[in-house]
Scaffold this active site. Structure first.
Site, PDB file in Angstrom:
ATOM      1  N   SER A  13       0.847  -1.189   0.000  1.00 41.26           N
ATOM      2  CA  SER A  13       0.000   0.000   0.000  1.00 41.26           C
ATOM      3  C   SER A  13       0.879   1.235   0.000  1.00 41.26           C
ATOM      4  O   SER A  13       1.684   1.442   0.922  1.00 41.26           O
ATOM      5  CB  SER A  13      -0.891   0.016   1.245  1.00 41.26           C
ATOM      6  OG  SER A  13      -1.408   1.316   1.437  1.00 41.26           O
ATOM      7  N   HIS A  38      -1.438  -1.293  -4.170  1.00 40.72           N
ATOM      8  CA  HIS A  38      -2.686  -0.869  -3.506  1.00 40.72           C
ATOM      9  C   HIS A  38      -2.673   0.646  -3.285  1.00 40.72           C
ATOM     10  O   HIS A  38      -1.737   1.189  -2.714  1.00 40.72           O
ATOM     11  CB  HIS A  38      -2.786  -1.615  -2.173  1.00 40.72           C
ATOM     12  CG  HIS A  38      -4.065  -1.450  -1.437  1.00 40.72           C
ATOM     13  ND1 HIS A  38      -5.199  -2.182  -1.741  1.00 40.72           N
ATOM     14  CD2 HIS A  38      -4.398  -0.652  -0.379  1.00 40.72           C
ATOM     15  CE1 HIS A  38      -6.172  -1.854  -0.896  1.00 40.72           C
ATOM     16  NE2 HIS A  38      -5.720  -0.917  -0.063  1.00 40.72           N
ATOM     17  N   ASP A  40      -4.769   3.788  -1.684  1.00 43.81           N
ATOM     18  CA  ASP A  40      -5.816   4.137  -0.723  1.00 43.81           C
ATOM     19  C   ASP A  40      -6.305   5.562  -0.953  1.00 43.81           C
ATOM     20  O   ASP A  40      -5.567   6.522  -0.731  1.00 43.81           O
ATOM     21  CB  ASP A  40      -5.270   3.999   0.705  1.00 43.81           C
ATOM     22  CG  ASP A  40      -5.100   2.547   1.100  1.00 43.81           C
ATOM     23  OD1 ASP A  40      -6.080   1.798   1.013  1.00 43.81           O
ATOM     24  OD2 ASP A  40      -3.977   2.164   1.488  1.00 43.81           O
ATOM     25  N   MET A  42      -8.881   8.446   0.139  1.00 38.80           N
ATOM     26  CA  MET A  42      -9.704   8.861   1.297  1.00 38.80           C
ATOM     27  C   MET A  42     -10.175  10.299   1.095  1.00 38.80           C
ATOM     28  O   MET A  42      -9.424  11.134   0.599  1.00 38.80           O
ATOM     29  CB  MET A  42      -8.869   8.770   2.577  1.00 38.80           C
ATOM     30  CG  MET A  42      -8.223   7.415   2.804  1.00 38.80           C
ATOM     31  SD  MET A  42      -7.465   7.327   4.429  1.00 38.80           S
ATOM     32  CE  MET A  42      -6.538   5.781   4.276  1.00 38.80           C
ATOM     33  N   HIS A  74      -8.512   1.344  -3.751  1.00 42.24           N
ATOM     34  CA  HIS A  74      -9.429   1.157  -2.615  1.00 42.24           C
ATOM     35  C   HIS A  74     -10.052   2.508  -2.287  1.00 42.24           C
ATOM     36  O   HIS A  74      -9.379   3.399  -1.765  1.00 42.24           O
ATOM     37  CB  HIS A  74      -8.609   0.588  -1.441  1.00 42.24           C
ATOM     38  CG  HIS A  74      -9.367   0.411  -0.168  1.00 42.24           C
ATOM     39  ND1 HIS A  74      -8.735   0.144   1.031  1.00 42.24           N
ATOM     40  CD2 HIS A  74     -10.694   0.442   0.115  1.00 42.24           C
ATOM     41  CE1 HIS A  74      -9.649   0.020   1.990  1.00 42.24           C
ATOM     42  NE2 HIS A  74     -10.833   0.213   1.459  1.00 42.24           N
ATOM     43  N   MET A  76     -12.088   4.762  -0.168  1.00 40.03           N
ATOM     44  CA  MET A  76     -12.712   5.015   1.140  1.00 40.03           C
ATOM     45  C   MET A  76     -13.353   6.394   1.063  1.00 40.03           C
ATOM     46  O   MET A  76     -12.919   7.352   1.708  1.00 40.03           O
ATOM     47  CB  MET A  76     -11.643   4.929   2.238  1.00 40.03           C
ATOM     48  CG  MET A  76     -11.219   3.497   2.513  1.00 40.03           C
ATOM     49  SD  MET A  76      -9.640   3.391   3.368  1.00 40.03           S
ATOM     50  CE  MET A  76      -8.546   3.495   1.953  1.00 40.03           C
ATOM     51  N   MET A 145     -11.648  -5.553   5.910  1.00 41.28           N
ATOM     52  CA  MET A 145     -10.849  -4.591   6.675  1.00 41.28           C
ATOM     53  C   MET A 145     -10.518  -5.193   8.040  1.00 41.28           C
ATOM     54  O   MET A 145     -11.418  -5.595   8.783  1.00 41.28           O
ATOM     55  CB  MET A 145     -11.622  -3.282   6.895  1.00 41.28           C
ATOM     56  CG  MET A 145     -11.787  -2.391   5.677  1.00 41.28           C
ATOM     57  SD  MET A 145     -10.282  -1.802   4.857  1.00 41.28           S
ATOM     58  CE  MET A 145      -9.282  -1.173   6.197  1.00 41.28           C
ATOM     59  N   GLY A 150      -8.819   4.342   7.423  1.00 43.60           N
ATOM     60  CA  GLY A 150      -8.492   5.760   7.586  1.00 43.60           C
ATOM     61  C   GLY A 150      -7.024   6.049   7.768  1.00 43.60           C
ATOM     62  O   GLY A 150      -6.555   7.104   7.366  1.00 43.60           O
ATOM     63  N   PHE A 151      -6.306   5.097   8.337  1.00 37.13           N
ATOM     64  CA  PHE A 151      -4.899   5.355   8.641  1.00 37.13           C
ATOM     65  C   PHE A 151      -4.062   4.091   8.482  1.00 37.13           C
ATOM     66  O   PHE A 151      -4.557   2.991   8.715  1.00 37.13           O
ATOM     67  CB  PHE A 151      -4.753   5.863  10.088  1.00 37.13           C
ATOM     68  CG  PHE A 151      -5.549   7.104  10.351  1.00 37.13           C
ATOM     69  CD1 PHE A 151      -5.044   8.355  10.029  1.00 37.13           C
ATOM     70  CD2 PHE A 151      -6.839   7.013  10.867  1.00 37.13           C
ATOM     71  CE1 PHE A 151      -5.802   9.504  10.236  1.00 37.13           C
ATOM     72  CE2 PHE A 151      -7.606   8.160  11.090  1.00 37.13           C
ATOM     73  CZ  PHE A 151      -7.079   9.409  10.767  1.00 37.13           C
ATOM     74  N   GLY A 152      -2.813   4.279   8.110  1.00 38.50           N
ATOM     75  CA  GLY A 152      -1.871   3.172   8.086  1.00 38.50           C
ATOM     76  C   GLY A 152      -1.311   2.945   9.485  1.00 38.50           C
ATOM     77  O   GLY A 152      -1.491   3.770  10.381  1.00 38.50           O
ATOM     78  N   GLY A 153      -0.650   1.819   9.652  1.00 35.96           N
ATOM     79  CA  GLY A 153       0.087   1.564  10.883  1.00 35.96           C
ATOM     80  C   GLY A 153      -0.743   1.223  12.102  1.00 35.96           C
ATOM     81  O   GLY A 153      -0.257   1.302  13.230  1.00 35.96           O
ATOM     82  N   ASP A 180      -6.831  -6.195   4.771  1.00 36.01           N
ATOM     83  CA  ASP A 180      -6.207  -4.873   4.741  1.00 36.01           C
ATOM     84  C   ASP A 180      -6.167  -4.275   6.134  1.00 36.01           C
ATOM     85  O   ASP A 180      -7.208  -3.973   6.721  1.00 36.01           O
ATOM     86  CB  ASP A 180      -7.024  -3.985   3.785  1.00 36.01           C
ATOM     87  CG  ASP A 180      -6.378  -2.636   3.534  1.00 36.01           C
ATOM     88  OD1 ASP A 180      -5.281  -2.383   4.056  1.00 36.01           O
ATOM     89  OD2 ASP A 180      -6.993  -1.838   2.797  1.00 36.01           O
ATOM     90  N   GLY A 181      -4.942  -4.106   6.638  1.00 38.21           N
ATOM     91  CA  GLY A 181      -4.761  -3.447   7.919  1.00 38.21           C
ATOM     92  C   GLY A 181      -4.009  -4.307   8.921  1.00 38.21           C
ATOM     93  O   GLY A 181      -4.450  -5.396   9.261  1.00 38.21           O
ATOM     94  N   GLY A 182      -2.845  -3.836   9.338  1.00 35.37           N
ATOM     95  CA  GLY A 182      -2.089  -4.533  10.364  1.00 35.37           C
ATOM     96  C   GLY A 182      -1.445  -5.835   9.912  1.00 35.37           C
ATOM     97  O   GLY A 182      -1.120  -6.684  10.738  1.00 35.37           O
ATOM     98  N   GLY A 202       1.095  -1.972   4.224  1.00 39.77           N
ATOM     99  CA  GLY A 202       1.561  -0.592   4.128  1.00 39.77           C
ATOM    100  C   GLY A 202       2.761  -0.362   5.005  1.00 39.77           C
ATOM    101  O   GLY A 202       3.907  -0.363   4.558  1.00 39.77           O
TER     102      GLY A 202
HETATM  103  C1  DX5 Z   1      -6.240   1.739   5.874  1.00 38.45           C
HETATM  104  C2  DX5 Z   1      -5.910   1.416   4.446  1.00 38.45           C
HETATM  105  C3  DX5 Z   1      -4.826   0.440   4.300  1.00 38.45           C
HETATM  106  C4  DX5 Z   1      -3.525   0.862   4.901  1.00 38.45           C
HETATM  107  C5  DX5 Z   1      -3.006  -0.335   5.618  1.00 38.45           C
HETATM  108  O1  DX5 Z   1      -7.396   2.466   5.959  1.00 38.45           O
HETATM  109  O2  DX5 Z   1      -7.025   0.905   3.739  1.00 38.45           O
HETATM  110  O3  DX5 Z   1      -4.643  -0.003   2.970  1.00 38.45           O
HETATM  111  O4  DX5 Z   1      -2.557   1.293   3.984  1.00 38.45           O
HETATM  112  O5  DX5 Z   1      -1.903   0.058   6.300  1.00 38.45           O
HETATM  113  P1  DX5 Z   1      -1.097  -0.902   7.265  1.00 38.45           P
HETATM  114  O6  DX5 Z   1      -0.624  -2.061   6.443  1.00 38.45           O
HETATM  115  O7  DX5 Z   1      -0.004   0.009   7.711  1.00 38.45           O
HETATM  116  O8  DX5 Z   1      -2.021  -1.316   8.378  1.00 38.45           O
HETATM  117 ZN    ZN Z   2      -6.582  -0.061   1.718  1.00 35.83          ZN
END
Ligand code: DX5
Ligand code: ZN
Length: 224
Positions: A13, A38, A40, A42, A74, A76, A145, A150-153, A180-182, A202
């Site tokens: 991502s 990927h 994202d 938003m 993706h 959002m 999800m 909304g946020f990475g990490g 997707d996520g974590g 990501g």
């Molecule tokens: C979050 C995004 C993800 C994000 C995942 O809302 O949809 O695609 O980049 O980030 P990580 O892999 O850091 O959790």
């Molecule tokens: Zn995503």
């Protein structure tokens, strides 16, 4: 592109990439073997954050496509139906909308395919799989999800693992399942075993000192 969606892949991502050197950051992971990138998007309404839009997709698409890759977008955003054709024209190969953002999901999924892209639908952590009972015949990809978007990490929500297992049993075999996520090296193998064939990564790729090495490590964890 359909075959790419059905492979078992880490999909980096770019949300966690350095936007000041985005082309180089994409090139870095593609050199390490990444094929599905990927993106994202938003809007500050569906999710609190604002990221990037069609001009950025258009700017990165030629290099990704020249290398045999594809762009997995993706959305959002609220009312995603307003932007499907624009993203497809910009070079999106698959477009995923949120179930929660679509009043007329059936129509929106058809719209994505008519625009020439593969159609995906994403479910937030609290949205039941069963909301797709009628739509599952019209999708190429279901995105589970495993954080609130909304946020990475963010940290992986543990219950998502069981949701992935149930999704694999619930969805037609030809529908790709993306998580997707974590996603990290520590949980990637377990997620793949649970039924996810596309793992978005990501922070675990671009937050690493060597993103190419991190991509390879994640890919090795889900191989076989
Ligand atoms: C979050 C995004 C993800 C994000 C995942 O809302 O949809 O695609 O980049 O980030 P990580 O892999 O850091 O959790
Ligand atoms: Zn995503």
């Amino acid at each position: 592109m359909v075959t790419l969606l059905n492979e078992r892949l880490i999909t980096p991502s770019i949300l966690s990439a350095d936007f000041g050197r985005l082309g180089a950051d994409i090139e870095m992971v593609m050199s390490a073997g990444a094929r599905l990138i990927h993106v994202d998007v938003m809007d500050g309404h569906f999710v609190p954050n604002i990221t990037i839009g069609p001009p950025v997709v258009k700017a990165i698409a030629p290099a990704v496509h020249e290398r045999g890759g594809a762009l997995d977008v993706h959305l959002m955003i609220e009312q995603p139906e307003r932007y499907i054709e624009t993203f497809a024209a910009a070079g999106a190969d698959s477009i995923t909308v949120h179930q929660e953002a679509c009043v007329h999901l059936h129509r929106t999924l058809a719209q994505i395919r008519e625009a020439g892209a593969l159609a995906g639908v994403a479910l937030n952590p609290a949205t039941p799989l069963e909301t797709l009972s009628e739509a599952r015949a019209y999708v190429d990809l279901v995105l589970i999800m495993s954080v609130n978007p909304g946020f990475g990490g963010q940290s992986f929500i543990a219950e998502s693992l069981d949701k992935l297992r149930r999704a694999r049993a619930y969805l037609p075999a030809e529908v790709a399942i993306q998580v997707d996520g974590g996603v990290a090296a520590a949980n990637a193998a377990e997620l793949a075993a649970a039924g996810a064939n596309l793992l978005v990564a990501g922070n675990s790729v671009y937050g690493a000192p060597d993103p190419a090495a991190a991509f390879r490590e994640l890919s090795a964890a889900i191989a076989g």
